[in-house]
Design a protein around this motif. Structure first.
Motif, PDB file in Angstrom:
ATOM      1  N   ARG A   1       6.766   1.382 -16.816  1.00  0.00           N
ATOM      2  CA  ARG A   1       6.527   2.179 -15.612  1.00  0.00           C
ATOM      3  C   ARG A   1       7.123   1.464 -14.408  1.00  0.00           C
ATOM      4  N   VAL A   2       8.132   2.078 -13.791  1.00  0.00           N
ATOM      5  CA  VAL A   2       8.696   1.558 -12.545  1.00  0.00           C
ATOM      6  C   VAL A   2       8.098   2.361 -11.402  1.00  0.00           C
ATOM      7  N   ARG A   3       7.288   1.710 -10.594  1.00  0.00           N
ATOM      8  CA  ARG A   3       6.575   2.381  -9.510  1.00  0.00           C
ATOM      9  C   ARG A   3       7.451   2.475  -8.258  1.00  0.00           C
ATOM     10  N   PRO A   4       7.137   3.415  -7.367  1.00  0.00           N
ATOM     11  CA  PRO A   4       7.976   3.628  -6.175  1.00  0.00           C
ATOM     12  C   PRO A   4       7.663   2.664  -5.035  1.00  0.00           C
ATOM     13  N   ALA A   5       7.349   1.427  -5.353  1.00  0.00           N
ATOM     14  CA  ALA A   5       7.008   0.452  -4.314  1.00  0.00           C
ATOM     15  C   ALA A   5       8.227   0.153  -3.440  1.00  0.00           C
ATOM     16  N   PRO A   6       8.049   0.130  -2.133  1.00  0.00           N
ATOM     17  CA  PRO A   6       9.158  -0.283  -1.253  1.00  0.00           C
ATOM     18  C   PRO A   6       9.501  -1.753  -1.488  1.00  0.00           C
TER      19      PRO A   6
ATOM     20  N   ALA B   1       0.847  -1.190   0.000  1.00  0.00           N
ATOM     21  CA  ALA B   1       0.000   0.000   0.000  1.00  0.00           C
ATOM     22  C   ALA B   1       0.884   1.242   0.000  1.00  0.00           C
ATOM     23  N   PHE B   2       0.786   2.024  -1.074  1.00  0.00           N
ATOM     24  CA  PHE B   2       1.539   3.270  -1.143  1.00  0.00           C
ATOM     25  C   PHE B   2       0.873   4.160  -2.175  1.00  0.00           C
ATOM     26  N   ASP B   3       1.066   5.440  -2.017  1.00  0.00           N
ATOM     27  CA  ASP B   3       0.476   6.393  -2.951  1.00  0.00           C
ATOM     28  C   ASP B   3       1.230   6.364  -4.271  1.00  0.00           C
ATOM     29  N   ASP B   4       0.482   6.263  -5.349  1.00  0.00           N
ATOM     30  CA  ASP B   4       1.096   6.245  -6.668  1.00  0.00           C
ATOM     31  C   ASP B   4       0.085   6.775  -7.673  1.00  0.00           C
ATOM     32  N   TYR B   5       0.578   7.546  -8.637  1.00  0.00           N
ATOM     33  CA  TYR B   5      -0.319   8.100  -9.644  1.00  0.00           C
ATOM     34  C   TYR B   5       0.372   8.031 -11.001  1.00  0.00           C
ATOM     35  N   ASP B   6      -0.265   7.367 -11.953  1.00  0.00           N
ATOM     36  CA  ASP B   6       0.332   7.157 -13.263  1.00  0.00           C
ATOM     37  C   ASP B   6      -0.016   8.279 -14.232  1.00  0.00           C
TER      38      ASP B   6
ATOM     39  N   PHE C   1      12.393 -12.003  -1.972  1.00  0.00           N
ATOM     40  CA  PHE C   1      12.153 -10.681  -2.541  1.00  0.00           C
ATOM     41  C   PHE C   1      10.679 -10.329  -2.386  1.00  0.00           C
ATOM     42  N   THR C   2      10.430  -9.169  -1.810  1.00  0.00           N
ATOM     43  CA  THR C   2       9.061  -8.695  -1.607  1.00  0.00           C
ATOM     44  C   THR C   2       8.883  -7.335  -2.269  1.00  0.00           C
ATOM     45  N   GLY C   3       7.823  -7.193  -3.051  1.00  0.00           N
ATOM     46  CA  GLY C   3       7.477  -5.898  -3.639  1.00  0.00           C
ATOM     47  C   GLY C   3       7.974  -5.664  -5.039  1.00  0.00           C
ATOM     48  N   THR C   4       8.892  -6.486  -5.529  1.00  0.00           N
ATOM     49  CA  THR C   4       9.433  -6.222  -6.869  1.00  0.00           C
ATOM     50  C   THR C   4       8.371  -6.394  -7.949  1.00  0.00           C
ATOM     51  N   HIS C   5       7.395  -7.286  -7.704  1.00  0.00           N
ATOM     52  CA  HIS C   5       6.342  -7.499  -8.703  1.00  0.00           C
ATOM     53  C   HIS C   5       5.433  -6.284  -8.819  1.00  0.00           C
ATOM     54  N   LEU C   6       5.369  -5.463  -7.776  1.00  0.00           N
ATOM     55  CA  LEU C   6       4.575  -4.234  -7.824  1.00  0.00           C
ATOM     56  C   LEU C   6       5.366  -3.082  -8.440  1.00  0.00           C
ATOM     57  N   ALA C   7       6.679  -3.107  -8.241  1.00  0.00           N
ATOM     58  CA  ALA C   7       7.508  -1.995  -8.696  1.00  0.00           C
ATOM     59  C   ALA C   7       7.687  -1.979 -10.214  1.00  0.00           C
ATOM     60  N   TRP C   8       7.903  -3.151 -10.796  1.00  0.00           N
ATOM     61  CA  TRP C   8       8.109  -3.195 -12.244  1.00  0.00           C
ATOM     62  C   TRP C   8       7.408  -4.424 -12.786  1.00  0.00           C
ATOM     63  N   LYS C   9       6.261  -4.211 -13.390  1.00  0.00           N
ATOM     64  CA  LYS C   9       5.478  -5.312 -13.918  1.00  0.00           C
ATOM     65  C   LYS C   9       5.946  -5.686 -15.312  1.00  0.00           C
ATOM     66  N   LYS C  10       5.627  -6.910 -15.705  1.00  0.00           N
ATOM     67  CA  LYS C  10       6.036  -7.405 -17.008  1.00  0.00           C
ATOM     68  C   LYS C  10       5.377  -6.579 -18.118  1.00  0.00           C
ATOM     69  N   ASN C  11       6.149  -6.312 -19.181  1.00  0.00           N
ATOM     70  CA  ASN C  11       5.681  -5.575 -20.356  1.00  0.00           C
ATOM     71  C   ASN C  11       5.262  -4.144 -20.036  1.00  0.00           C
ATOM     72  N   SER C  12       5.837  -3.568 -18.989  1.00  0.00           N
ATOM     73  CA  SER C  12       5.509  -2.196 -18.620  1.00  0.00           C
ATOM     74  C   SER C  12       6.757  -1.329 -18.685  1.00  0.00           C
TER      75      SER C  12
ATOM     76  N   VAL D   1       9.038  10.222 -16.681  1.00  0.00           N
ATOM     77  CA  VAL D   1      10.212  10.145 -15.799  1.00  0.00           C
ATOM     78  C   VAL D   1      10.668   8.699 -15.653  1.00  0.00           C
ATOM     79  N   SER D   2       9.700   7.788 -15.527  1.00  0.00           N
ATOM     80  CA  SER D   2      10.035   6.376 -15.389  1.00  0.00           C
ATOM     81  C   SER D   2      10.740   5.855 -16.640  1.00  0.00           C
ATOM     82  N   VAL D   3      10.211   6.218 -17.812  1.00  0.00           N
ATOM     83  CA  VAL D   3      10.842   5.802 -19.067  1.00  0.00           C
ATOM     84  C   VAL D   3      12.261   6.355 -19.154  1.00  0.00           C
ATOM     85  N   LEU D   4      12.435   7.598 -18.747  1.00  0.00           N
ATOM     86  CA  LEU D   4      13.765   8.207 -18.762  1.00  0.00           C
ATOM     87  C   LEU D   4      14.721   7.450 -17.853  1.00  0.00           C
ATOM     88  N   ARG D   5      14.238   7.070 -16.673  1.00  0.00           N
ATOM     89  CA  ARG D   5      15.088   6.305 -15.753  1.00  0.00           C
ATOM     90  C   ARG D   5      15.498   4.962 -16.350  1.00  0.00           C
TER      91      ARG D   5
END
Length: 322
Positions: free
Chosen positions: A263-268, A58-63, A250-261, A70-74
């Protein structure tokens, strides 16, 4: 009004580019409330997750289109940075061709530098636990649900560790050649007999050279983030080498960067090293039991969103060769 319409249009455009990763909103203007964004994000492949109190769930995120850009640039910066370090270490590896073990150590140093750099560029908060077990000589295993898992493994495995991959990795541009130059191991999975022979060779090298091993026991990446059944290969290697098994959870990596995306989210993220599992008294005729035991250890240490829908460790192990 024109600015607002332009903003919405660009937002939808970037949403399509990242395959629908923009959360659903009502027809009213403006972003969805925070609680709605959390509720929308707490889904894996359209399945509502059960209540979870862990920070990674659970964390605040807005796509919005800005955050996607910014995510693509990273990601682009990550790719370019990795190309630079890969080229540098490829030159070092060529110079060290007469010294195989030095190439292994340099390969680990490349991973430590590159993996840490990539995680720093992406910016996810990372919590490390059980680091007292991270320098044990053994067979390191970890669950696999995201490209971030590879970066974390590169960064955190100890010096003197080799990876194991299918023999075709040599054809991956630049990275595959560096993998071979670093003296990592490859196996032939074309048929069961070849795979068994490869595993015996891997075990022999680990013992002779006093190396550690890193392997993904699921054999592939989970699309949903849920733990998949384990294959038997790592158990056979443990039986022959008598090395302890060191689980990395490993916990949370599936939320941070999903397959075929893109967008890298700021998931802890959390990486937890568990106490080594001794294997020196293991016997060949209990392989299925060992697979189920290690699989259950992961189930106990993963959040609900990453646990398998049913416990299938032993049942699948019986049907899986390697």
């Amino acid at each position: 009004m024109k600015i607002h319409l332009y903003y919405n249009l660009m937002e939808r455009l970037f949403g399509y580019l990242v395959k629908g990763n923009i959360p659903h909103q009502s027809e009213s203007s403006g972003p969805a409330p925070t609680s709605e964004r959390k509720r929308t994000f707490n889904r894996v492949n359209g399945v509502q997750l059960r209540g979870e109190s862990r920070d990674s769930e659970a964390f605040d995120d807005y796509d919005g289109w800005v955050t996607v850009a910014v995510s693509v640039l990273r990601i682009v910066v990550c790719f370019l940075s990795m190309m630079v370090t890969t080229f540098i270490w490829a030159v070092i590896m060529v110079l060290l061709l007469p010294w195989p073990y030095e190439r292994i150590k340099q390969g680990n140093l490349y991973g430590h530098v590159t993996g840490r750099m990539l995680m720093w560029i992406l910016g996810n908060p990372i919590k490390l636990e059980g680091m007292e077990f991270s320098n044990t000589r053994g067979i390191y295993i970890c669950n696999h649900a995201s490209p971030l898992d590879v970066f974390l493994v590169m960064w955190l495995i100890p010096t003197g560790t080799v990876g194991i991959a299918k023999k075709e990795i040599i054809w991956y541009p630049l990275f595959g050649q560096l993998y071979v130059l670093a003296n990592h191991l490859r196996i032939d999975r074309s048929n069961p007999a070849a795979a068994i022979k490869s595993i015996k060779e891997v075990s022999r090298v680990l013992v002779k050279k006093e190396l550690s091993l890193i392997i993904f026991p699921e054999g592939t990446r989970s699309k949903s983030g849920r733990l998949l059944p384990f294959k038997k290969g790592f158990i056979h290697i443990a039986l022959q080498s008598k090395l302890p098994i060191v689980p990395m959870v490993f916990t949370g990596t599936h939320l941070a960067w999903k397959k075929n995306s893109l967008r890298v989210r700021p998931a802890p993220l959390t990486v937890k090293f568990l106490p080594p599992i001794k294997t020196d008294d293991w016997v060949e005729d209990r392989v299925n039991e060992y697979v189920e035991m290690v699989h259950n250890i992961y189930i106990e240490n993963l959040p609900d969103s990453q646990k398998p829908l049913v416990s299938v460790g032993n049942e699948i192990a019986k049907k899986t060769n390697l």
